[in-house]
Design a protein around this motif. Structure first.
Motif, PDB file in Angstrom:
ATOM      1  N   GLU A 110      58.919  29.600  29.835  1.00  7.62           N
ATOM      2  CA  GLU A 110      58.810  29.644  31.418  1.00  7.62           C
ATOM      3  C   GLU A 110      57.575  29.656  32.022  1.00  7.62           C
ATOM      4  O   GLU A 110      57.269  29.098  33.032  1.00  7.62           O
ATOM      5  N   ALA A 111      56.579  30.505  31.047  1.00 14.81           N
ATOM      6  CA  ALA A 111      55.133  30.350  31.669  1.00 14.81           C
ATOM      7  C   ALA A 111      54.505  29.070  31.789  1.00 14.81           C
ATOM      8  O   ALA A 111      53.697  28.438  32.459  1.00 14.81           O
ATOM      9  N   ALA A 112      55.002  28.387  30.610  1.00 15.22           N
ATOM     10  CA  ALA A 112      54.341  27.024  30.440  1.00 15.22           C
ATOM     11  C   ALA A 112      54.816  25.903  31.339  1.00 15.22           C
ATOM     12  O   ALA A 112      54.134  25.098  31.914  1.00 15.22           O
ATOM     13  N   LEU A 113      56.271  26.261  31.574  1.00 13.40           N
ATOM     14  CA  LEU A 113      56.839  25.014  32.620  1.00 13.40           C
ATOM     15  C   LEU A 113      56.253  25.402  33.736  1.00 13.40           C
ATOM     16  O   LEU A 113      55.961  24.691  34.800  1.00 13.40           O
ATOM     17  N   ARG A 114      55.988  26.668  34.594  1.00 16.63           N
ATOM     18  CA  ARG A 114      55.359  27.090  35.822  1.00 16.63           C
ATOM     19  C   ARG A 114      53.975  26.558  35.924  1.00 16.63           C
ATOM     20  O   ARG A 114      53.649  25.982  36.951  1.00 16.63           O
ATOM     21  N   ASP A 115      53.368  26.741  34.753  1.00 17.41           N
ATOM     22  CA  ASP A 115      51.973  26.097  34.991  1.00 17.41           C
ATOM     23  C   ASP A 115      51.811  24.538  34.999  1.00 17.41           C
ATOM     24  O   ASP A 115      50.643  24.259  35.531  1.00 17.41           O
ATOM     25  N   ALA A 116      52.961  23.891  34.554  1.00 14.91           N
ATOM     26  CA  ALA A 116      52.846  22.541  34.799  1.00 14.91           C
ATOM     27  C   ALA A 116      53.490  22.190  36.076  1.00 14.91           C
ATOM     28  O   ALA A 116      53.741  20.918  36.353  1.00 14.91           O
ATOM     29  N   GLY A 117      53.711  23.101  36.873  1.00 13.31           N
ATOM     30  CA  GLY A 117      54.227  22.574  38.284  1.00 13.31           C
ATOM     31  C   GLY A 117      55.778  22.759  38.493  1.00 13.31           C
ATOM     32  O   GLY A 117      55.934  22.141  39.480  1.00 13.31           O
ATOM     33  N   HIS A 118      56.604  23.149  37.409  1.00 14.11           N
ATOM     34  CA  HIS A 118      57.756  23.261  37.578  1.00 14.11           C
ATOM     35  C   HIS A 118      58.254  24.547  38.246  1.00 14.11           C
ATOM     36  O   HIS A 118      57.898  25.405  38.176  1.00 14.11           O
ATOM     37  N   THR A 119      59.427  24.141  39.111  1.00 15.82           N
ATOM     38  CA  THR A 119      60.207  25.324  39.487  1.00 15.82           C
ATOM     39  C   THR A 119      61.269  25.726  38.743  1.00 15.82           C
ATOM     40  O   THR A 119      62.012  24.641  38.035  1.00 15.82           O
ATOM     41  N   VAL A 120      61.357  26.833  37.904  1.00 15.30           N
ATOM     42  CA  VAL A 120      62.073  27.084  36.926  1.00 15.30           C
ATOM     43  C   VAL A 120      63.293  27.919  37.187  1.00 15.30           C
ATOM     44  O   VAL A 120      63.180  29.155  37.746  1.00 15.30           O
ATOM     45  N   GLY A 121      64.479  27.479  36.697  1.00 11.11           N
ATOM     46  CA  GLY A 121      65.545  28.470  37.003  1.00 11.11           C
ATOM     47  C   GLY A 121      66.076  29.526  35.992  1.00 11.11           C
ATOM     48  O   GLY A 121      65.408  29.088  35.057  1.00 11.11           O
ATOM     49  N   ARG A 122      66.696  30.577  36.113  1.00 12.03           N
ATOM     50  CA  ARG A 122      66.822  31.444  35.025  1.00 12.03           C
ATOM     51  C   ARG A 122      68.460  31.689  35.177  1.00 12.03           C
ATOM     52  O   ARG A 122      68.807  31.836  35.994  1.00 12.03           O
ATOM     53  N   VAL A 123      68.955  31.677  33.815  1.00 11.87           N
ATOM     54  CA  VAL A 123      70.134  32.316  33.629  1.00 11.87           C
ATOM     55  C   VAL A 123      70.030  33.655  32.950  1.00 11.87           C
ATOM     56  O   VAL A 123      69.544  33.746  31.851  1.00 11.87           O
ATOM     57  N   LEU A 124      70.520  34.662  33.561  1.00 10.41           N
ATOM     58  CA  LEU A 124      70.239  36.008  32.770  1.00 10.41           C
ATOM     59  C   LEU A 124      71.385  36.436  32.491  1.00 10.41           C
ATOM     60  O   LEU A 124      72.639  36.662  32.906  1.00 10.41           O
ATOM     61  N   LEU A 125      71.369  36.841  31.021  1.00  8.56           N
ATOM     62  CA  LEU A 125      72.328  37.361  30.137  1.00  8.56           C
ATOM     63  C   LEU A 125      72.498  38.752  30.383  1.00  8.56           C
ATOM     64  O   LEU A 125      71.527  39.513  30.558  1.00  8.56           O
ATOM     65  N   ARG A 126      73.835  39.460  30.377  1.00  9.23           N
ATOM     66  CA  ARG A 126      73.903  40.854  30.789  1.00  9.23           C
ATOM     67  C   ARG A 126      74.151  41.813  29.300  1.00  9.23           C
ATOM     68  O   ARG A 126      74.804  41.276  28.313  1.00  9.23           O
ATOM     69  N   GLU A 127      73.527  43.012  29.566  1.00  8.95           N
ATOM     70  CA  GLU A 127      73.802  43.933  28.504  1.00  8.95           C
ATOM     71  C   GLU A 127      75.219  44.204  28.263  1.00  8.95           C
ATOM     72  O   GLU A 127      75.766  44.193  27.021  1.00  8.95           O
ATOM     73  N   GLU A 128      76.036  44.204  29.468  1.00  6.55           N
ATOM     74  CA  GLU A 128      77.517  44.568  29.311  1.00  6.55           C
ATOM     75  C   GLU A 128      78.281  43.344  28.634  1.00  6.55           C
ATOM     76  O   GLU A 128      79.358  43.570  27.871  1.00  6.55           O
ATOM     77  N   ASP A 129      77.617  42.423  28.485  1.00 10.15           N
ATOM     78  CA  ASP A 129      78.264  41.250  27.566  1.00 10.15           C
ATOM     79  C   ASP A 129      77.454  40.890  26.325  1.00 10.15           C
ATOM     80  O   ASP A 129      77.625  40.098  25.438  1.00 10.15           O
TER      81      ASP A 129
END
Length: 356
Positions: A110-129
């Motif tokens: 993600e850091a590399a993508l942001r440094d290259a100017g991209h807006t990065v989406g996140r899918v957050l996996l959950r502890e309960e799953d």
């Protein structure tokens, strides 16, 4: 499981920060590099390459060796200065509109993508799953998806079928398999597959072989993707000693040694997890089942516990820099039984000292 856009975490914090400067004398459970490496035979192989330093690096033999190791043509292989360089190349070379990173995972993509100017989406996996992947949670319009397997820091090994189900026409699917050779039999690996559209697999040789200071890894992908990434590389990106290491680490002797180490790591991890379970009455929870050479734990006052552990001579990895985790999480590298036993005693003391 949810999606998220935005930053808010220190994506550049990595485990080595725990053992720099004043932490150099600590017993290291923060960095996920195998402790008894590099072996003598590998050090000797690297040392022999030093006589060739006057010549520019020639990566053809190492590239062919990696291709043979995975049963692939050389056109599907790119050698890189560690997996970190590969993330930068992907971010800069690929034309993507909506990249998505599945978290919690290694933050450098993600850091590399942001440094290259991209807006990065996140899918957050959950502890309960159990931090397990649900392919349906990834947005259909994502044209670049990044996931680790086994995932750092959760130690989850996703089924290969679940990861492959993320593939779509027009989508690049990046699978970080930096720790796959620490999994007995490398089950659930996609590295050898050529039937998954848009698949890009990253491998690192620094973790199992203790070569973080040498910087060597590789990318496996379709020839046209490899060509795009190679054009984004500087000339001679991998040094001669790193090329010698790459060739050595994919040979039959090395693969047999890595397979043996994977079984030993699994046994040592089981010992660590069993010891950690003893702290359940004190509120400590282990993310299970763990399949990588590290374990993720949640415990009350983890920040204070981590500081007390430092005072007691142990470095562990804070978890709150990983999107999807907070200050109650710590990551622990798997070590040999003697080290684990002494660490568990220190953990008991640290949790007592951190109690209100």
């Amino acid at each position: 499981m949810r999606t998220e856009d935005g930053a808010g975490h220190d994506l550049r914090h990595h485990g080595d920060a725990e053992v720099r400067d004043g932490g150099a004398e600590l017993i290291d459970l923060a960095v996920n590099v195998r402790a008894d490496t590099p072996p003598a035979w590998l050090r000797e192989r690297i040392a022999r390459s030093l006589g060739s330093l006057a010549a520019y690096p020639d990566g053809r033999a190492a590239r062919a060796a990696v291709a043979a190791r995975h049963g692939l043509p050389v056109e599907r292989v790119l050698l890189t200065a560690g997996a970190a360089e590969a993330f930068v190349l992907l971010a800069r070379a690929l034309k993507v509109r909506r990249p998505v990173v599945v978290h919690p995972q290694f933050t450098e993509p993600e850091a590399a993508l942001r440094d290259a100017g991209h807006t990065v989406g996140r899918v957050l996996l959950r502890e309960e799953d159990g931090f397990r992947l649900d392919a349906a949670a990834v947005p259909e319009d994502a044209d670049l998806v990044v996931i680790g397997n086994p995932t750092n820091p959760t130690s989850v090994l996703h089924p290969a079928a679940s990861v492959a189900a993320l593939a779509r026409p027009g989508r690049t699917l990046v699978v970080d398999e930096a720790f796959m050779d620490a999994v007995p039999g490398e089950r659930e690996a996609l590295a050898d597959r050529t039937d998954v559209p848009g698949l890009v697999v990253l491998r690192s040789l620094t973790k199992t072989w203790g070569l973080a200071g040498l910087r060597i890894g590789y990318v496996l992908a379709a020839p046209e993707t490899i060509a795009d990434l190679e054009r984004a590389q500087p000339l001679w990106p991998v040094s001669t000693p790193a090329l010698a290491a790459a060739e050595a680490c994919v040979g039959s002797q090395a693969l047999a040694e890595a397979a043996h180490a994977a079984h030993r790591i699994a046994a040592d991890r089981a010992h660590l997890v069993a010891g950690l379970r003893e702290f359940a009455p004190d509120g400590l929870r282990v993310a299970e089942p763990a399949e990588g050479p590290f374990v993720l734990v949640r415990l009350p006052r983890a920040g204070a516990v981590r500081e007390h552990l430092r005072d007691l001579g142990y470095a562990v990895r804070r978890g709150d820099t990983f999107p999807g985790l907070d200050e109650e999480w710590l990551r622990l590298a798997v070590r040999d039984r003697a080290t684990v036993n002494s660490f568990l005693q220190a953990l008991d003391r640290a949790m007592t000292l951190a109690a209100p």
